[in-house]
Design an enzyme around this catalytic site. Structure first.
Site, mmCIF file in Angstrom:
data_model
loop_
_atom_site.group_PDB
_atom_site.id
_atom_site.type_symbol
_atom_site.label_atom_id
_atom_site.label_comp_id
_atom_site.label_asym_id
_atom_site.label_seq_id
_atom_site.Cartn_x
_atom_site.Cartn_y
_atom_site.Cartn_z
ATOM 1 N N LYS A 196 -44.245 -34.865 62.049
ATOM 2 C CA LYS A 196 -45.343 -35.834 61.401
ATOM 3 C C LYS A 196 -45.302 -37.057 62.312
ATOM 4 C CE LYS A 196 -47.075 -38.251 57.579
ATOM 5 N NZ LYS A 196 -47.061 -38.952 56.210
ATOM 6 N N GLU A 202 -33.813 -35.998 66.455
ATOM 7 C CA GLU A 202 -33.383 -34.756 66.640
ATOM 8 C C GLU A 202 -34.457 -33.725 67.273
ATOM 9 O OE1 GLU A 202 -33.348 -36.850 63.933
ATOM 10 O OE2 GLU A 202 -31.696 -36.345 62.705
ATOM 11 N N GLY A 255 -44.363 -35.592 54.532
ATOM 12 C CA GLY A 255 -43.450 -34.650 55.256
ATOM 13 C C GLY A 255 -43.035 -33.488 54.373
ATOM 14 N N ARG A 256 -42.522 -33.907 53.267
ATOM 15 C CA ARG A 256 -41.840 -32.592 52.398
ATOM 16 C C ARG A 256 -42.930 -32.006 51.712
ATOM 17 N NH1 ARG A 256 -40.134 -37.601 51.040
ATOM 18 N NH2 ARG A 256 -40.555 -38.696 49.213
ATOM 19 N N GLU A 341 -35.372 -36.351 47.725
ATOM 20 C CA GLU A 341 -35.815 -37.221 48.604
ATOM 21 C C GLU A 341 -37.061 -37.619 47.887
ATOM 22 O OE1 GLU A 341 -36.033 -36.931 53.154
ATOM 23 O OE2 GLU A 341 -38.013 -36.665 52.736
ATOM 24 N N HIS A 372 -20.486 -14.507 41.597
ATOM 25 C CA HIS A 372 -18.909 -14.181 41.855
ATOM 26 C C HIS A 372 -18.466 -15.324 42.709
ATOM 27 C CE1 HIS A 372 -19.618 -10.138 40.730
ATOM 28 N NE2 HIS A 372 -20.892 -10.145 41.271
ATOM 29 N N LYS A 486 -30.031 -44.035 59.975
ATOM 30 C CA LYS A 486 -30.914 -43.896 61.450
ATOM 31 C C LYS A 486 -30.814 -44.967 62.113
ATOM 32 C CE LYS A 486 -34.720 -41.005 59.797
ATOM 33 N NZ LYS A 486 -36.276 -40.929 59.622
HETATM 34 O O1 F6P Z 1 -35.697 -38.669 57.477
HETATM 35 C C1 F6P Z 1 -36.456 -37.940 56.571
HETATM 36 C C2 F6P Z 1 -37.652 -37.796 57.128
HETATM 37 O O2 F6P Z 1 -38.676 -38.823 57.190
HETATM 38 C C3 F6P Z 1 -38.355 -36.656 56.211
HETATM 39 O O3 F6P Z 1 -39.015 -37.280 54.944
HETATM 40 C C4 F6P Z 1 -39.162 -35.861 57.072
HETATM 41 O O4 F6P Z 1 -39.684 -34.661 56.527
HETATM 42 C C5 F6P Z 1 -38.417 -35.472 58.301
HETATM 43 O O5 F6P Z 1 -37.715 -36.794 58.117
HETATM 44 C C6 F6P Z 1 -39.116 -35.504 59.432
HETATM 45 O O6 F6P Z 1 -40.007 -36.258 59.960
HETATM 46 P P1 F6P Z 1 -41.003 -35.975 60.839
HETATM 47 O O7 F6P Z 1 -41.715 -34.874 60.734
HETATM 48 O O8 F6P Z 1 -41.659 -37.279 61.087
HETATM 49 O O9 F6P Z 1 -40.389 -35.483 62.314
#
Ligand code: F6P
Length: 512
Positions: A196, A202, A255-256, A341, A372, A486
């Site tokens: 987003k 990452e 995002g979620r 979240e 199990h 972060k």
């Molecule tokens: O660190 C949490 C977060 O902001 C989530 O809410 C989001 O889905 C994810 O990181 C990834 O963010 P982006 O889509 O901006 O890379």
């Protein structure tokens, strides 16, 4: 808390607690009263989900109290705000417009979402038609909401047949990306960079490494193999992605909650546009139910009533979800982000401290595997864990029907056993073999597990999460809790920051 909310909670807490057995005995209509179906389509497209909440402790007295609480917390007003694109995410000053992706929201946003989806469809069709050459694999890099939804949907919908073989890579641990490289031929691989913000370390690091892998393996124009899925198209341009391969989505889609936007691109590419569209349509049916049904008849709201009861009155610290369907193996992971979240907060939307525990820890797995492994604790442990079961009447396999029959009978038997309790000893007296029973569960029984059903299931949980947030007075659409760690990681990378003795020692031990 307002006087009306305080009074509602008092009423809820004063309801005499009865066992599930007593509740069933007292009301022969209980199953019908506490079950409801959401359904769609006709003939071949017909489908639906039965939501059976009768094995929870919810009953008329509690439902009266919770309906009063919903009124005191202005659930109707909050729902209206959500579904009309008002700025319900108050801490970030914006709307939460995931339902606009499915056709419900402010007119301008619905139009914008439709235009963006049409653009995505054009690119998906073009790729399927060979516009980018022979495409057999897609490496989708993204994390959190930019990965969990696509991963779940691809796993659920493309087991029989994938139009394009999709690998979702989220972790910065290079082991994850290397594994995807192993499975893909660089000459026929596209890379989707899903973020987003288009700044997440990452994802951007994984994207750079994927480009380097393409270049190192003879792809002459690696940037030409990249599709960007983002609400920050400028950053994607800066990264070197051609505008024709940038699929933007609206800033107001969280995002979620972004599976329904261009973040769903790998689903459309891997499973096909029709499947992606069916997922949106299934979600839309639930949106309509959520918008129209009132009080206890509103199934996501009713589920939130039970959630609030277990979290705040019975003080349950966790809630478990078990899908008796291999294809929903990633559903608990998806729900963890959605629920924890969104509602793992300690202040209300107005900044004041919350009045009690907020989101429980969501966990779970697949049945029958989990029976199990962890069900021992559910049946005989000292923690009370409300359980959700999800199953499909139609099988996902073509093997001997015994497989599916045993799967379903086990699912239903677990709910029955949690509630009934008993003693497995011949004389009924051995404490080690005693089951206390009276342990709650809810069951979501799908006609079939297809794309529409998956969309409906996810939308149900989005609205359930929202309803819980409204009942607690919190804003489910921000996530400031992820920021501090972060920042500290960035400080370490930059060679700065003030750290405690333990962290310093760890850094030193790792040579950092
Ligand atoms: O660190 C949490 C977060 O902001 C989530 O809410 C989001 O889905 C994810 O990181 C990834 O963010 P982006 O889509 O901006 O890379």
């Amino acid at each position: 808390m307002s006087d009306a909310a305080t009074a509602a909670w008092k009423a809820i807490e004063s309801v005499e607690s009865k066992t599930l057995k007593e509740l069933f005995a007292a009301n022969p209509e209980r199953v019908a009263r506490l079950s409801g179906r959401i359904e769609w389509g006709s003939d071949e497209t017909a489908g639906g989900i039965l939501f059976d909440w009768s094995k929870t402790h919810i009953e008329d007295g509690l439902l009266d109290g919770f309906e009063a609480l919903a009124e005191a917390m202005d659930f109707t007003g909050a729902r209206e705000k959500l579904l009309t694109g008002a700025k319900i995410n108050v801490t970030e000053g914006r709307a939460a417009e995931h339902t606009a992706q499915r056709g419900t929201g402010a007119e301008a946003s619905v139009e914008e979402a439709q235009a963006l989806l049409a653009r995505m469809k054009m690119l998906v069709d073009a790729i399927h038609d060979g516009a980018l050459g022979d495409v057999k694999h897609l490496i989708h890099v993204g994390i959190g909401g930019s990965a969990l939804g696509p991963k779940l949907a691809i796993d659920a919908l493309t087991r029989d047949l994938a139009k394009v073989d999709v690998h979702v890579v989220s972790n910065i641990d290079g082991v994850a990306l290397e594994q995807a490289f192993e499975a893909c031929d660089p000459a026929t691989t596209l890379v989707a960079v899903a973020s987003k913000t288009f700044t997440t370390i990452e994802t951007m690091t994984n994207a750079q490494s994927a480009l380097a892998w393409l270049a190192d393996n003879g792809v002459s124009d690696p940037s030409g193999r990249v599709i960007a899925l983002t609400a920050n198209p400028e950053a994607a341009v800066e990264f070197g992605v051609d505008e024709t391969r940038i699929l933007p989505f609206m800033e107001s889609v969280g995002g979620r909650y972004s599976l329904w936007s261009s973040i769903g691109f790998p689903v459309a590419l891997g499973a096909g546009w029709d499947e992606f569209e069916a997922m949106l349509a299934g979600a839309q049916v639930v949106d309509r139910h959520f918008a129209e049904a009132e009080g206890r008849a509103n199934l996501p709201l009713r589920a939130a009533f039970a959630d609030q009861y277990y979290t705040r009155v019975r003080r349950c610290q966790t809630r478990a979800v078990f899908a008796y369907d291999e294809r929903l193996g990633l559903f608990p992971d998806y729900l963890q982000q959605l629920e924890m979240e969104s509602n793992g907060k300690r202040v209300k939307a107005d900044g004041s401290p919350v009045d009690g525990p907020t989101a429980p820890i969501t966990w779970g797995g697949v049945g029958t595997d989990a029976q199990h492994a962890v069900f021992q604790l559910l049946h005989q442990g000292t923690n009370l864990v409300p359980v959700d079961f999800i199953a499909s009447i139609a099988p996902g396999d073509m093997l001997d029907p015994a497989h599916h029959r045993i799967l379903l009978t086990n699912c239903f038997a677990q709910g029955a056993a949690l509630m009934a309790g008993g003693n497995m000893a011949a004389d009924g007296k051995d404490p080690a073999r005693a089951f206390p029973g009276d342990r709650p569960s809810a069951t979501m029984l799908c006609d079939d597990l297809d794309a529409a059903t998956l969309g409906a299931l996810i939308a149900f949980h989005e609205h359930r999460t929202f309803a819980n947030a409204v009942l607690m007075g919190i804003n489910p659409f921000d996530q400031f809790g992820v920021e501090l760690g972060k920042k500290m990681a960035k400080d370490i990378e930059a060679g700065g920051g003030e750290f405690d003795a333990s962290t310093k020692a760890l850094l030193e031990a790792a040579g950092l």
